[in-house]
Write an enzyme that holds these catalytic residues in place. Sequence first.
Site, short mmCIF file in Angstrom:
data_model
loop_
_atom_site.label_atom_id
_atom_site.label_comp_id
_atom_site.label_asym_id
_atom_site.label_seq_id
_atom_site.Cartn_x
_atom_site.Cartn_y
_atom_site.Cartn_z
N ILE A 174 0.36 -20.27 12.34
CA ILE A 174 -0.36 -19.47 12.97
C ILE A 174 0.40 -18.25 13.08
CG2 ILE A 174 0.20 -20.21 15.39
CD1 ILE A 174 -2.92 -19.51 15.99
N ALA B 270 8.41 -17.60 30.06
CA ALA B 270 8.78 -19.10 29.92
C ALA B 270 9.96 -19.23 30.84
CB ALA B 270 9.42 -19.21 28.54
N ASP B 271 9.98 -20.53 31.28
CA ASP B 271 10.74 -21.14 32.24
C ASP B 271 12.24 -21.31 31.56
OD1 ASP B 271 8.95 -21.50 34.65
OD2 ASP B 271 7.92 -22.38 32.98
N ARG C 260 0.68 -1.37 -0.10
CA ARG C 260 -0.01 -0.07 -0.13
C ARG C 260 0.83 1.46 0.01
NH1 ARG C 260 -1.48 3.35 4.41
NH2 ARG C 260 -3.55 4.30 3.94
N SER D 197 14.21 -13.98 -1.47
CA SER D 197 13.56 -12.83 -2.14
C SER D 197 14.92 -11.86 -2.47
CB SER D 197 12.65 -12.05 -1.43
OG SER D 197 11.61 -13.23 -0.95
N ILE E 34 8.65 -12.96 9.24
CA ILE E 34 8.53 -13.08 10.64
C ILE E 34 9.86 -13.67 11.24
CG2 ILE E 34 5.97 -13.47 10.26
CD1 ILE E 34 6.75 -16.56 11.30
N ASP E 35 10.78 -14.20 10.50
CA ASP E 35 11.94 -14.67 11.42
C ASP E 35 13.12 -13.68 11.91
OD1 ASP E 35 10.85 -17.13 10.25
OD2 ASP E 35 12.18 -17.09 8.64
#
EC number: 2.7.1.11
Length: 337
Positions: A252, A186-187, A21, A105, A126-127
């Site tokens: 997800i 997180a543990d 956009r 890419s 996302i990495d």
Amino acid sequence: MKRIAVFPSGGDAPGMNAAIRAVVRKAISEGMEVYGINRGYAGMVDGDIFPLGSKEVGDKISRGGTFLYSARYPEFAQLEGQLAGIEQLKKHGIEGVVVIGGDGSYHGAMRLTEHGFPAVGIPGTIDNDIAGTDYTIGFDTAVNTAVEAIDKLRDTSSSHGRTFVVEVMGRNAGDIALWAGIASGADQIIVPEEEFDIEKVASTIQYDFEHKGKNHHIIVLAEGVMSGEAFAQKLKEAGDKSDLRVTNLGHILRGGSPTARDRVIASWMGSHAVELLKEGKGGLAVGIHNEELVESPILGTAEEGALFSLTEEGKIIVNNPHKARLDFAALNRSLSQ
């Protein structure tokens, strides 16, 4: 430069639509025409190229995924594929391109640049494993999605006194695991950049349940280490006797409406990419460093990678010299005591 094209490539990431956009609207404001390319480099070679206007991107900023679709196209690594793509671009009168994606890419954009066709890269994955930028588009959304899921897993873990191994994406980088692990309390966090002792992991679980009075144990595991199932098997072999469950958050993390931060940095980088092409500059990748826009040669960005490593003292060293990080691994160890 009067006509440019924009397309995503490789794995999708929340915020790609916001970047598209921004490219379209910025280019139009500069008197340029914009074309979209469906399915990345595959669509380029096939000639799946069409005009984009303000109307076509009017309702896209809040959408996850990419409305231009995306695909992996390994054939573009071959000269034949590259020349076929350039032929289609020239056929449509396109003089420069903006590529949104990860390192694969960027390699394609690098090939275009080597053939004298101006290409500007925008980091969309996302990495968060691209050199030349502190953050990639989609990373913030993925971390927030992971945190929301881990928070819910903690509820059921506490109800049953269970250990959960939560596998998250990230390819060979541990960024998502680190950020999501710290944000969710997180543990233990297991990432590719740091060696781990499976027996120590197992003994920590036992100690937490037997001596610290905990009623749950959450381990966030980066997929670059091994699969959650394989890790759970190793835990059992190391003597873990807890009621163990494995959850793979999987794809997800790629979905959902992008966060405000991802929308903003996508808009910022998309606009700047157009400015670079307008100035006739190609072979560059746009990034964010210390909350400012930066540019780096796409050749070095694609080849360098942005994985971090840890010294013996636990200090995180990022292979990209323009990128700084907190000592997240040590931070989590101190907070999970």
